[in-house]
Design a protein around this motif. Structure first.
Motif, short mmCIF file in Angstrom:
data_model
loop_
_atom_site.label_atom_id
_atom_site.label_comp_id
_atom_site.label_asym_id
_atom_site.label_seq_id
_atom_site.Cartn_x
_atom_site.Cartn_y
_atom_site.Cartn_z
N LEU A 3 0.84 -1.19 0.00
CA LEU A 3 0.00 0.00 0.00
C LEU A 3 0.88 1.25 0.00
O LEU A 3 1.95 1.27 0.59
CB LEU A 3 -0.89 0.02 1.24
CG LEU A 3 -2.17 -0.82 1.18
CD1 LEU A 3 -3.02 -0.55 2.40
CD2 LEU A 3 -2.97 -0.55 -0.09
N CYS A 4 0.38 2.26 -0.68
CA CYS A 4 1.10 3.52 -0.74
C CYS A 4 1.15 4.15 0.66
O CYS A 4 0.14 4.24 1.34
CB CYS A 4 0.39 4.45 -1.72
SG CYS A 4 1.03 6.13 -1.71
N GLU A 5 2.33 4.59 1.08
CA GLU A 5 2.47 5.16 2.43
C GLU A 5 1.93 6.57 2.52
O GLU A 5 1.84 7.14 3.60
CB GLU A 5 3.94 5.15 2.85
CG GLU A 5 4.46 3.76 3.17
CD GLU A 5 5.96 3.76 3.46
OE1 GLU A 5 6.42 4.64 4.21
OE2 GLU A 5 6.66 2.88 2.93
N SER A 6 1.57 7.14 1.38
CA SER A 6 1.03 8.49 1.40
C SER A 6 -0.50 8.49 1.36
O SER A 6 -1.15 9.13 2.18
CB SER A 6 1.60 9.28 0.23
OG SER A 6 1.08 10.58 0.22
N CYS A 7 -1.10 7.77 0.40
CA CYS A 7 -2.56 7.78 0.30
C CYS A 7 -3.19 6.50 0.84
O CYS A 7 -4.41 6.39 0.91
CB CYS A 7 -3.00 8.02 -1.14
SG CYS A 7 -2.60 6.67 -2.26
N ASN A 8 -2.38 5.52 1.20
CA ASN A 8 -2.87 4.27 1.78
C ASN A 8 -3.81 3.46 0.91
O ASN A 8 -4.47 2.56 1.39
CB ASN A 8 -3.57 4.53 3.12
CG ASN A 8 -2.58 4.71 4.23
OD1 ASN A 8 -1.56 4.02 4.26
ND2 ASN A 8 -2.84 5.65 5.12
N LEU A 25 5.56 4.25 -2.50
CA LEU A 25 4.54 5.18 -3.01
C LEU A 25 3.85 4.63 -4.25
O LEU A 25 4.45 3.89 -5.03
CB LEU A 25 5.19 6.53 -3.36
CG LEU A 25 5.78 7.35 -2.22
CD1 LEU A 25 6.52 8.54 -2.78
CD2 LEU A 25 4.70 7.80 -1.24
N CYS A 26 2.59 5.04 -4.44
CA CYS A 26 1.92 4.74 -5.70
C CYS A 26 2.42 5.76 -6.73
O CYS A 26 3.00 6.79 -6.37
CB CYS A 26 0.40 4.80 -5.55
SG CYS A 26 -0.28 6.45 -5.33
N THR A 27 2.18 5.47 -7.98
CA THR A 27 2.70 6.35 -9.04
C THR A 27 2.17 7.77 -8.89
O THR A 27 2.93 8.73 -9.06
CB THR A 27 2.33 5.78 -10.42
OG1 THR A 27 2.66 4.39 -10.44
CG2 THR A 27 3.09 6.47 -11.53
N ASN A 28 0.88 7.90 -8.56
CA ASN A 28 0.29 9.24 -8.42
C ASN A 28 0.97 10.06 -7.34
O ASN A 28 1.33 11.22 -7.56
CB ASN A 28 -1.20 9.15 -8.11
CG ASN A 28 -2.01 8.92 -9.36
OD1 ASN A 28 -1.52 9.17 -10.47
ND2 ASN A 28 -3.23 8.44 -9.20
N CYS A 29 1.11 9.47 -6.15
CA CYS A 29 1.71 10.20 -5.04
C CYS A 29 3.17 10.51 -5.33
O CYS A 29 3.67 11.59 -5.02
CB CYS A 29 1.59 9.41 -3.74
SG CYS A 29 -0.12 9.30 -3.15
N TYR A 30 3.86 9.55 -5.95
CA TYR A 30 5.26 9.76 -6.32
C TYR A 30 5.37 10.95 -7.28
O TYR A 30 6.18 11.85 -7.09
CB TYR A 30 5.82 8.49 -6.95
CG TYR A 30 7.15 8.70 -7.63
CD1 TYR A 30 8.33 8.75 -6.90
CD2 TYR A 30 7.21 8.88 -9.02
CE1 TYR A 30 9.54 8.97 -7.53
CE2 TYR A 30 8.42 9.10 -9.65
CZ TYR A 30 9.58 9.15 -8.91
OH TYR A 30 10.77 9.37 -9.54
ZN LIG Z 1 -0.53 7.09 -3.15
#
Ligand SMILES: [Zn+2]
Length: 188
Positions: A3-8, A25-30
Motif C-alpha cells: 500500500l502507498c504510504e502516502s494515500c494508503n 509510493l503509488c505512481t500518483n503520489c510519487y
Molecule cells: Zn498514493
C-alpha cells in the motif's frame, strides 16, 4: 501488494529513497511529490486509450507517467499479461500532451505490422515464421524458466525455445542482436 504510504490506497510500485528514509509510493503520489519538488505542473492524462492492431483487433493501453529529475517517462502497456508495451521520454519542461501524442503514435506504429506468422505444414504441423527477415521484441522475465527469458513479439509471449525454432529456418545466415532502451525508437 504494497500500500502507498502516502494515500494508503493504491498499489505502491515505487520505492523513493531520500536518505535516510525510504517510502513505498503509488505512481500518483510519487509524481505529485516529484512535481512539487521540481516545480512542475502535472497535466491531465487519459488513463487508457485504444487502438486497432494489424488484424484490426482493438487493443487497450493503460497510460502511466513517471516524473524523474531528468525528465518525464510515459508508458503505454496493454491491460493483459505479456502484451504490447511502448514508452517515450521527454524533457522535464516538455509539453506533456505532445509527449502523449508521441506515445500514441509510437504505439500505433508498433502494433500496425505483423512480424511473426503462424503457418501449417502439409502434414498438419504448426510453425511460426518471420515475415520480413527481422523481429523486434521486448525481453521479459519467464516465470517458468530460470535460465531463459520470454520475448514479447506482436503483443504475444514467445519462449526462448520458440524463438530458437523460428530462427532455425535461417540456418547459414548471420544474426545481429542489438538492445534498445524502451524509450528508443526502433525502425521496423
Ligand atoms: Zn498514493
Amino acid at each position: 501488494m504494497n500500500l502507498c504510504e502516502s494515500c494508503n490506497s493504491a498499489d505502491a510500485k515505487i520505492v523513493l529513497s531520500l536518505e535516510p528514509i525510504s517510502m513505498h509510493l503509488c505512481t500518483n503520489c510519487y509524481n505529485e511529490l516529484m512535481a512539487k519538488d521540481l516545480d512542475l505542473k502535472l497535466g491531465q492524462l487519459p488513463e487508457t486509450f485504444s487502438l486497432k492492431d494489424y488484424q484490426r483487433i482493438t487493443r487497450i493501453f493503460h497510460v502511466e507517467r513517471r516524473i524523474d529529475p531528468l525528465g518525464i517517462y510515459m508508458e503505454a502497456s496493454e491491460l493483459i499479461e505479456f502484451g504490447y508495451k511502448f514508452a517515450v521520454h521527454g524533457e522535464l519542461g516538455c509539453d506533456q500532451q505532445e509527449l502523449l501524442t508521441k506515445l500514441i503514435d509510437k504505439t500505433r506504429k508498433g502494433i500496425s505490422k505483423q512480424q511473426v506468422k503462424t503457418e501449417v505444414f502439409p502434414n498438419g504441423q504448426i510453425y511460426n515464421s518471420i515475415i520480413d527477415d527481422q523481429i523486434t521484441g521486448m525481453i521479459e522475465y519467464d516465470e517458468t524458466s530460470e535460465d531463459t527469458p520470454l520475448v514479447i513479439i506482436d503483443g504475444k509471449p514467445f519462449t526462448w525455445e520458440e524463438v530458437g525454432k523460428i530462427l532455425m529456418s535461417y540456418e547459414g545466415f548471420q544474426i545481429k542482436f542489438k538492445m534498445f532502451d524502451m524509450t528508443d525508437d526502433i525502425e521496423k
